[in-house]
Design a protein around this motif. Sequence first.
Motif, PDB file in Angstrom:
ATOM      1  N   CYS A 231       0.509  -1.163  -0.171  1.00  0.00           N
ATOM      2  CA  CYS A 231       0.283   0.307   0.309  1.00  0.00           C
ATOM      3  C   CYS A 231       0.662   1.300   0.096  1.00  0.00           C
ATOM      4  O   CYS A 231       2.124   0.755   0.809  1.00  0.00           O
ATOM      5  CB  CYS A 231      -1.122  -0.079   1.220  1.00  0.00           C
ATOM      6  N   THR A 232       0.087   2.208  -0.129  1.00  0.00           N
ATOM      7  CA  THR A 232       1.177   3.425  -0.839  1.00  0.00           C
ATOM      8  C   THR A 232       0.559   4.112   0.640  1.00  0.00           C
ATOM      9  O   THR A 232       1.761   4.924   1.382  1.00  0.00           O
ATOM     10  CB  THR A 232       0.947   4.308  -1.828  1.00  0.00           C
ATOM     11  N   TYR A 233      -0.290   3.935   1.062  1.00  0.00           N
ATOM     12  CA  TYR A 233      -0.493   5.079   2.781  1.00  0.00           C
ATOM     13  C   TYR A 233      -1.244   4.045   3.502  1.00  0.00           C
ATOM     14  O   TYR A 233      -1.698   3.575   3.328  1.00  0.00           O
ATOM     15  CB  TYR A 233      -1.508   6.329   2.305  1.00  0.00           C
ATOM     16  N   LEU A 234      -1.123   5.080   4.391  1.00  0.00           N
ATOM     17  CA  LEU A 234      -2.135   3.815   5.945  1.00  0.00           C
ATOM     18  C   LEU A 234      -3.048   5.119   6.536  1.00  0.00           C
ATOM     19  O   LEU A 234      -2.312   6.408   6.995  1.00  0.00           O
ATOM     20  CB  LEU A 234      -1.973   3.453   7.254  1.00  0.00           C
TER      21      LEU A 234
ATOM     22  N   LYS B 205      -1.200  -2.276   9.542  1.00  0.00           N
ATOM     23  CA  LYS B 205       0.341  -3.144   9.260  1.00  0.00           C
ATOM     24  C   LYS B 205      -0.043  -2.930   7.856  1.00  0.00           C
ATOM     25  O   LYS B 205      -0.684  -3.183   6.559  1.00  0.00           O
ATOM     26  CB  LYS B 205       0.500  -4.949   9.359  1.00  0.00           C
ATOM     27  N   ALA B 206       1.956  -3.102   7.084  1.00  0.00           N
ATOM     28  CA  ALA B 206       1.668  -2.929   5.464  1.00  0.00           C
ATOM     29  C   ALA B 206       2.395  -4.096   5.169  1.00  0.00           C
ATOM     30  O   ALA B 206       4.218  -4.542   6.357  1.00  0.00           O
ATOM     31  CB  ALA B 206       2.148  -2.088   5.244  1.00  0.00           C
ATOM     32  N   LYS B 207       2.718  -5.438   4.096  1.00  0.00           N
ATOM     33  CA  LYS B 207       3.677  -5.730   3.972  1.00  0.00           C
ATOM     34  C   LYS B 207       4.558  -5.555   3.166  1.00  0.00           C
ATOM     35  O   LYS B 207       3.811  -4.731   1.663  1.00  0.00           O
ATOM     36  CB  LYS B 207       2.484  -7.345   3.122  1.00  0.00           C
TER      37      LYS B 207
ATOM     38  N   THR C 157       3.223   6.157   3.544  1.00  0.00           N
ATOM     39  CA  THR C 157       2.416   7.924   3.742  1.00  0.00           C
ATOM     40  C   THR C 157       1.819   7.743   4.795  1.00  0.00           C
ATOM     41  O   THR C 157       0.769   6.665   4.837  1.00  0.00           O
ATOM     42  CB  THR C 157       2.335   8.882   3.069  1.00  0.00           C
ATOM     43  N   ILE C 158       1.917   8.148   6.112  1.00  0.00           N
ATOM     44  CA  ILE C 158       1.277   7.903   7.513  1.00  0.00           C
ATOM     45  C   ILE C 158       0.055   9.286   7.590  1.00  0.00           C
ATOM     46  O   ILE C 158       0.692  10.337   6.933  1.00  0.00           O
ATOM     47  CB  ILE C 158       1.713   7.820   8.138  1.00  0.00           C
TER      48      ILE C 158
END
Length: 206
Positions: A123-126, A137-139, A194-195
Amino acid sequence: MKGLRIIVVLIAGLMTLSANAQSSCEKLYSSGVKLQQTMTVASQKKAITYFEKAKVCYDSKAKKDLCEQQIKSCKNIIAQLSKKDKQPAASGSSNKEEGSQSATPNNIKAEPAKKDVQLSIDCTYLKFKGKGGEFKKAKVTCNYPDWKIAEKPEWVKCSKNEDEIVVECEKNPSKDERSGSIIIECGDKSVTLTIIQEKFKKFGVI
């Protein structure tokens, strides 16, 4: 009644136009992300042009901030790539001056360079709520196990857990949304997550 129908039709038309506009913004942003994954100066510069167009196109402040973070990330990658391009010439000249002493067994062994690094994130952002205490979480996919979290905002806690990173945001003390970037690196490759954190809402809407 006829006047009311005309108003409803106009509103529906405006909503459709707005949705189509935002869809074109997403396409611009996605094109930028794809180009960003190619680690060349030319692709990073082209990605910046797409992110700049998407930034103008978006209505949401959070999305505009997201584009700005990606632009900064591209500029950081350009700086890293430019620095690496200059290093071989500099190191070659120093070796000639120092002679064979630079290759003595007593010197610290340099870490072997990684070849054909494949690094990506799912993913590019959370996006997080403003109250904090929320985990996401991000893989991370990489053909080397020693990828690392190189940079992160001060208000973000994150840790590496096998093939993923676990992210938590502190409570947002600001009255506005905020955003920041987590940079993940392996060898000469890097990816940006990006958060985005919403402003803290003290009271729920009744």
